[in-house]
Design an enzyme around this catalytic site. Structure first.
Site, PDB file in Angstrom:
ATOM      1  CG  HIS A  44      24.815  41.487  38.055  1.00 50.90           C
ATOM      2  ND1 HIS A  44      24.121  40.834  37.059  1.00 50.90           N
ATOM      3  CD2 HIS A  44      24.040  42.541  38.428  1.00 50.90           C
ATOM      4  CE1 HIS A  44      22.974  41.452  36.844  1.00 50.90           C
ATOM      5  NE2 HIS A  44      22.907  42.487  37.655  1.00 50.90           N
ATOM      6  CB  CYS A  45      28.044  45.985  35.853  1.00 57.60           C
ATOM      7  SG  CYS A  45      28.192  47.780  35.875  1.00 57.60           S
ATOM      8  N   PRO A  46      25.366  46.715  38.006  1.00 55.36           N
ATOM      9  CG  PRO A  46      25.217  48.005  39.948  1.00 55.36           C
ATOM     10  CD  PRO A  46      26.054  46.944  39.286  1.00 55.36           C
ATOM     11  CG  ASN A  82      19.231  45.581  34.729  1.00 52.82           C
ATOM     12  OD1 ASN A  82      19.411  44.956  35.773  1.00 52.82           O
ATOM     13  ND2 ASN A  82      18.062  45.620  34.118  1.00 52.82           N
ATOM     14  CG  ASN A  83      23.675  41.707  30.890  1.00 55.52           C
ATOM     15  OD1 ASN A  83      23.567  40.615  31.457  1.00 55.52           O
ATOM     16  ND2 ASN A  83      23.754  41.803  29.570  1.00 55.52           N
TER      17      ASN A  83
END
Length: 339
Positions: free
Chosen positions: A163-165, A168-169
């Protein structure tokens, strides 16, 4: 009775009418709540704002303080400005696709299903050759092989990488291409801006030595302001450039080896446990139970599964590409569970 189900990317899970179901919130409502929780992640929102601010700030400094003062009387000003803004445009397009694309969420059933009997038969499920298919206790649904649950998105993601901030997904089966393209163009923009800043700085030093400093000071902002913008942009370019290149390399290795970071960590733990078990017992490591991994594929086939079957040039564009299988990825393995 036997429970037979299948799932397609564009489809949804279908369950027979005689499957035991629990009363509760429908799958559609839970899906909407999960999407809202993902989009409202504070860390993700902050990273999105920081990303767009950094991009527009870099464009402002390059145009206002680098190209116009140094190349205003040359065709290089238009050329460098056009190429740099084209890179930024592709960067933002790939980033938007990675943010708003479905990473590969496993569809939720319309109603919750009772898996209490199923969990007690986990050993029999593996004996029947249903390895890979698991039951997610949080989503309360089946998930296909290589799918994992994301605690931020509150959903199971097919071939979840992480999950990559910054987008945001989740980075998953369906948006990994756009995420890698975003990393590639971010690295290109960082390198290009560093080259432009250094060249403009050299040009400014030569003009000062040549005696044009007085004429230049009348037409351009103060020297301290320009130097401050140069330093800030250089620091930003170095930090983001190194950061995205490391992740870019890690993503390519993950594709070529056909193992996501989650799978790599799980395999390392399995090897460590197997080694500790063999050292504590007299049983040779070759005779210990081994969980077979997925079938290895050629590297080019693995890359085409992510970037599509088109030409290599199309791999650089944020275009929708059909998966290798016709009509979408279909999970043909059908678990046979006794409920």
């Amino acid at each position: 009775m036997n429970l037979l189900f299948s799932t397609v990317l564009e489809g949804s899970f279908k369950f027979p009418s005689d499957v035991t179901r629990k009363r509760g919130t429908g799958g559609g409502a839970r899906e909407k709540m999960a999407v809202l929780r993902c989009r409202r992640d504070p860390c993700g929102v902050i990273c999105l704002i920081l990303t767009y601010f950094s991009v527009f700030y870099a464009d402002y400094v390059v145009i206002q303080y680098v190209l116009i003062p140094a190349y205003s009387d040359s065709v290089w000003c238009t050329l460098h400005g056009s190429v740099f803004n084209l890179i930024l445009l592709l960067l933002l397009a790939c980033h938007s696709k990675a943010v708003f694309s479905d990473p590969g969420m496993v569809p939720l059933p319309d109603t919750a299903i009772d898996f209490s009997d199923l969990r007690s038969q986990s050993s029999r499920m593996n004996e029947r050759g249903c390895e890979g298919w698991t039951v997610c206790s949080r989503c309360e649904t089946y998930r296909p092989p290589r799918a994992h649950h994301c605690r931020v998105c509150q959903r199971c993601i097919r071939r979840m990488d992480h999950h990559c901030p910054w987008i945001n997904n989740c980075v998953g089966e369906l948006n990994q291409k756009y995420f890698i393209q975003f990393l590639f163009y971010t690295g290109m923009a960082s390198l290009y801006s560093m080259v432009l800043v250094v060249s403009a700085w050299v040009w400014r030093i030569r003009n000062e030595r040549g005696g044009d400093a007085e004429k230049e000071s009348e037409e351009t902002p103060s020297k301290h302001l320009i130097v401050a913008h140069y330093i800030i942009l250089l620091v930003e370019s170095v930090l983001f450039g190194v950061f995205v290149m490391v992740i870019f390399y890690d993503q390519l290795v993950s594709i070529i080896t056909d193992e996501t970071p989650i799978e790599q960590m799980r395999n390392r733990l399995m090897i460590k446990d197997r080694a500790s078990s063999s050292s504590s017992s007299s049983t040779p490591s070759s005779q210990l139970p081994h969980h077979p991994s997925h079938t290895r594929k050629p590297k080019l086939a693995l890359l085409r599964e992510v970037f599509g079957r088109g030409s290599v040039f199309c791999w650089l564009l944020p275009l929708h590409s059909s998966p290798p299988s016709v009509g979408g990825i279909t999970y043909s393995a059908l678990p046979d569970y006794d409920v």
